[in-house]
Design a protein around this motif. Structure first.
Motif, PDB file in Angstrom:
ATOM      1  N   LEU A  12      -6.743  -4.993 -12.048  1.00 38.04           N
ATOM      2  CA  LEU A  12      -5.568  -5.465 -11.326  1.00 38.04           C
ATOM      3  C   LEU A  12      -5.945  -5.643  -9.861  1.00 38.04           C
ATOM      4  O   LEU A  12      -6.602  -4.785  -9.274  1.00 38.04           O
ATOM      5  N   VAL A  13      -5.502  -6.752  -9.255  1.00 32.99           N
ATOM      6  CA  VAL A  13      -5.843  -7.055  -7.868  1.00 32.99           C
ATOM      7  C   VAL A  13      -4.569  -7.171  -7.046  1.00 32.99           C
ATOM      8  O   VAL A  13      -3.648  -7.906  -7.412  1.00 32.99           O
ATOM      9  N   LEU A  14      -4.504  -6.431  -5.931  1.00 35.73           N
ATOM     10  CA  LEU A  14      -3.345  -6.427  -5.045  1.00 35.73           C
ATOM     11  C   LEU A  14      -3.793  -6.675  -3.603  1.00 35.73           C
ATOM     12  O   LEU A  14      -4.961  -6.469  -3.269  1.00 35.73           O
ATOM     13  N   GLY A  15      -2.857  -7.069  -2.755  1.00 38.25           N
ATOM     14  CA  GLY A  15      -3.163  -7.345  -1.363  1.00 38.25           C
ATOM     15  C   GLY A  15      -2.752  -6.227  -0.435  1.00 38.25           C
ATOM     16  O   GLY A  15      -1.896  -5.405  -0.759  1.00 38.25           O
ATOM     17  N   THR A  16      -3.383  -6.170   0.748  1.00 39.23           N
ATOM     18  CA  THR A  16      -3.032  -5.191   1.773  1.00 39.23           C
ATOM     19  C   THR A  16      -3.091  -5.864   3.139  1.00 39.23           C
ATOM     20  O   THR A  16      -3.887  -6.770   3.358  1.00 39.23           O
ATOM     21  N   ARG A  17      -2.240  -5.437   4.061  1.00 34.58           N
ATOM     22  CA  ARG A  17      -2.126  -6.092   5.362  1.00 34.58           C
ATOM     23  C   ARG A  17      -3.052  -5.459   6.392  1.00 34.58           C
ATOM     24  O   ARG A  17      -3.339  -4.269   6.358  1.00 34.58           O
ATOM     25  N   ALA A  18      -3.494  -6.283   7.349  1.00 30.05           N
ATOM     26  CA  ALA A  18      -4.276  -5.781   8.475  1.00 30.05           C
ATOM     27  C   ALA A  18      -3.331  -5.224   9.530  1.00 30.05           C
ATOM     28  O   ALA A  18      -2.211  -5.696   9.701  1.00 30.05           O
ATOM     29  N   LEU A  19      -3.781  -4.204  10.249  1.00 27.87           N
ATOM     30  CA  LEU A  19      -3.010  -3.628  11.344  1.00 27.87           C
ATOM     31  C   LEU A  19      -3.451  -4.266  12.652  1.00 27.87           C
ATOM     32  O   LEU A  19      -4.619  -4.180  13.025  1.00 27.87           O
ATOM     33  N   SER A  20      -2.547  -4.918  13.343  1.00 24.92           N
ATOM     34  CA  SER A  20      -2.894  -5.609  14.586  1.00 24.92           C
ATOM     35  C   SER A  20      -3.379  -4.624  15.643  1.00 24.92           C
ATOM     36  O   SER A  20      -2.705  -3.635  15.937  1.00 24.92           O
ATOM     37  N   GLY A  21      -4.566  -4.890  16.189  1.00 21.34           N
ATOM     38  CA  GLY A  21      -5.079  -4.072  17.291  1.00 21.34           C
ATOM     39  C   GLY A  21      -5.623  -2.728  16.877  1.00 21.34           C
ATOM     40  O   GLY A  21      -6.051  -1.951  17.707  1.00 21.34           O
ATOM     41  N   ILE A  22      -5.610  -2.412  15.587  1.00 24.36           N
ATOM     42  CA  ILE A  22      -6.105  -1.122  15.114  1.00 24.36           C
ATOM     43  C   ILE A  22      -7.160  -1.386  14.056  1.00 24.36           C
ATOM     44  O   ILE A  22      -7.016  -2.279  13.227  1.00 24.36           O
ATOM     45  N   GLY A  23      -8.219  -0.595  14.077  1.00 27.20           N
ATOM     46  CA  GLY A  23      -9.308  -0.811  13.131  1.00 27.20           C
ATOM     47  C   GLY A  23      -8.997  -0.285  11.762  1.00 27.20           C
ATOM     48  O   GLY A  23      -9.678   0.612  11.266  1.00 27.20           O
ATOM     49  N   GLY A  24      -7.993  -0.812  11.118  1.00 27.84           N
ATOM     50  CA  GLY A  24      -7.649  -0.361   9.787  1.00 27.84           C
ATOM     51  C   GLY A  24      -6.695  -1.312   9.110  1.00 27.84           C
ATOM     52  O   GLY A  24      -6.376  -2.378   9.627  1.00 27.84           O
ATOM     53  N   PHE A  25      -6.212  -0.915   7.931  1.00 24.29           N
ATOM     54  CA  PHE A  25      -5.335  -1.762   7.144  1.00 24.29           C
ATOM     55  C   PHE A  25      -4.138  -0.959   6.665  1.00 24.29           C
ATOM     56  O   PHE A  25      -4.201   0.253   6.492  1.00 24.29           O
ATOM     57  N   LEU A  26      -3.043  -1.669   6.467  1.00 26.33           N
ATOM     58  CA  LEU A  26      -1.812  -1.036   6.045  1.00 26.33           C
ATOM     59  C   LEU A  26      -1.662  -1.202   4.543  1.00 26.33           C
ATOM     60  O   LEU A  26      -1.449  -2.304   4.045  1.00 26.33           O
ATOM     61  N   VAL A  27      -1.817  -0.121   3.822  1.00 24.33           N
ATOM     62  CA  VAL A  27      -1.655  -0.143   2.379  1.00 24.33           C
ATOM     63  C   VAL A  27      -0.219   0.271   2.073  1.00 24.33           C
ATOM     64  O   VAL A  27       0.172   1.406   2.329  1.00 24.33           O
ATOM     65  N   GLY A  28       0.565  -0.656   1.562  1.00 19.03           N
ATOM     66  CA  GLY A  28       1.980  -0.403   1.329  1.00 19.03           C
ATOM     67  C   GLY A  28       2.231   0.624   0.248  1.00 19.03           C
ATOM     68  O   GLY A  28       1.341   0.977  -0.534  1.00 19.03           O
ATOM     69  N   SER A  29       3.471   1.091   0.184  1.00 19.89           N
ATOM     70  CA  SER A  29       3.843   2.126  -0.776  1.00 19.89           C
ATOM     71  C   SER A  29       3.688   1.643  -2.210  1.00 19.89           C
ATOM     72  O   SER A  29       3.319   2.415  -3.094  1.00 19.89           O
ATOM     73  N   VAL A  30       3.956   0.353  -2.456  1.00 18.55           N
ATOM     74  CA  VAL A  30       3.815  -0.174  -3.813  1.00 18.55           C
ATOM     75  C   VAL A  30       2.355  -0.128  -4.242  1.00 18.55           C
ATOM     76  O   VAL A  30       2.014   0.358  -5.328  1.00 18.55           O
ATOM     77  N   SER A  31       1.456  -0.620  -3.387  1.00 20.47           N
ATOM     78  CA  SER A  31       0.032  -0.632  -3.730  1.00 20.47           C
ATOM     79  C   SER A  31      -0.500   0.779  -3.943  1.00 20.47           C
ATOM     80  O   SER A  31      -1.244   1.038  -4.897  1.00 20.47           O
ATOM     81  N   LEU A  32      -0.134   1.714  -3.053  1.00 17.49           N
ATOM     82  CA  LEU A  32      -0.599   3.092  -3.203  1.00 17.49           C
ATOM     83  C   LEU A  32      -0.087   3.716  -4.495  1.00 17.49           C
ATOM     84  O   LEU A  32      -0.825   4.422  -5.195  1.00 17.49           O
ATOM     85  N   ALA A  33       1.184   3.458  -4.824  1.00 21.03           N
ATOM     86  CA  ALA A  33       1.752   4.012  -6.043  1.00 21.03           C
ATOM     87  C   ALA A  33       1.079   3.431  -7.278  1.00 21.03           C
ATOM     88  O   ALA A  33       0.825   4.144  -8.257  1.00 21.03           O
ATOM     89  N   VAL A  34       0.769   2.146  -7.243  1.00 22.71           N
ATOM     90  CA  VAL A  34       0.091   1.523  -8.384  1.00 22.71           C
ATOM     91  C   VAL A  34      -1.307   2.105  -8.541  1.00 22.71           C
ATOM     92  O   VAL A  34      -1.738   2.437  -9.650  1.00 22.71           O
ATOM     93  N   VAL A  35      -2.041   2.248  -7.422  1.00 25.61           N
ATOM     94  CA  VAL A  35      -3.378   2.839  -7.478  1.00 25.61           C
ATOM     95  C   VAL A  35      -3.319   4.246  -8.062  1.00 25.61           C
ATOM     96  O   VAL A  35      -4.171   4.653  -8.856  1.00 25.61           O
TER      97      VAL A  35
END
Length: 301
Positions: free
Chosen positions: A104-127
């Motif tokens: 299964l492949v899901l998307g995650t958003r980049a965090l503006s100005g921060i060296g990381g990514f925002l993994v939403g609650s749906v994606s984390l729960a699915v993982v």
């Protein structure tokens, strides 16, 4: 009937990047791709409004996967692409869909100005709940990002793939995790870099007083243990160049750093069946937020 690659699609830029990555992966595997769009039903009173009625809502929600599938068929003519529209809670529907998927492949958003990514609650729960491998792809991920630069230094999807990186805990070197990583490297004709992080054990006062340097001794011991685990896999996949990286330090930090030169990072999630529920694990959780390349999470016992 082969299991398909499934991509969760909600119309966002990150889900479109995930769908493109899933199409490329399906092509590498010779598998079909299914786009799944999950829509939670609107409350009854809202559905009675003239512009938000059931027919209008169905039109817009079905349009997203249909148009995305049409575009993917044009860009990936060798991949059979279908689309499904499901109604219900996204986490439940995606976890259920993943049961019949190769991954299964899901998307995650980049965090503006921060060296990381925002993994939403749906994606984390699915993982945390899926028993099949789940890959998280960051927004704006491009095919060329997975490849080395061409001879003149320009990113190119025609250049060789960057290495696949595997985070391995030698206390539980699960075969399904190792097999997934080796297969991904073999499909890409890429090297596999296996990262094993460790901490120095307690050093006695007597050893310190005697001037005994236990670091080199323990580092060699950890390196030998890693090579011992990888030995049989090297024989099984002789075409895959395997580089073992045994380092002292934080596993999450080492993997995040290795991701900068990787095409894919592979980490594990131990399946825990207890009253405390499911969890991802601190290292995997940190890698999901800080990796600069797609991350595959492989659930294992």
């Amino acid at each position: 009937m082969p299991r398909p690659v499934i991509a969760g699609l909600d119309g966002s830029s990150e889900s479109r990047a995930a769908a493109e990555w899933a199409a490329r992966e399906a092509g590498l595997r010779g598998l079909p791709l299914t786009l799944v769009h999950v829509c939670e039903p609107a409350p009854g009173p809202l559905m009675q409004a003239p512009l938000l009625g059931a027919e209008t809502d169905q039109h817009w929600t079905e349009r997203i996967p249909r148009e995305a599938a049409e575009g993917l068929r044009l860009r990936h003519p060798g991949v059979a692409v279908t689309a499904e529209h499901l109604v219900g809670r996204p986490v439940e529907q995606l976890v259920r869909a993943a049961e019949d998927a190769e991954l299964l492949v899901l998307g995650t958003r980049a965090l503006s100005g921060i060296g990381g990514f925002l993994v939403g609650s749906v994606s984390l729960a699915v993982v945390a709940h899926a028993v099949r491998p789940v890959v998280l792809v960051r927004a704006r991920e491009q095919a060329a990002d997975e490849h080395e630069r061409d001879p003149v230094g320009i990113p190119s999807a025609a250049a060789p793939f960057r290495p696949v990186v595997l985070g391995l805990d030698l206390r539980s070197p699960d075969a399904s995790l190792l097999g997934f990583a080796f297969e991904e490297a073999a499909r890409r004709a890429a090297a596999l870099h296996v990262v094993h992080a460790w901490d120095m054990p307690f050093t006695s006062v007597d050893a310190l007083a005697a001037g005994v340097d236990l670091y080199e001794e323990y580092a060699q011991e950890r390196s030998l243990a890693l090579n011992e685990v990888l030995g049989a896999w090297r024989q099984k996949y002789p075409a895959v160049e395997v580089v073992g990286r045994s380092r002292m330090g934080s596993a999450a930090a080492l993997l995040a750093d290795a991701s900068r030169e990787a095409s894919l990072v592979v980490v594990g999630r131990r399946i825990r069946r207890n009253a405390l529920g499911t969890r991802i694990g601190s290292v995997t959780h940190a890698v999901l937020h800080h990796s600069t390349t797609p991350v595959a999470v492989v659930a294992h016992d």
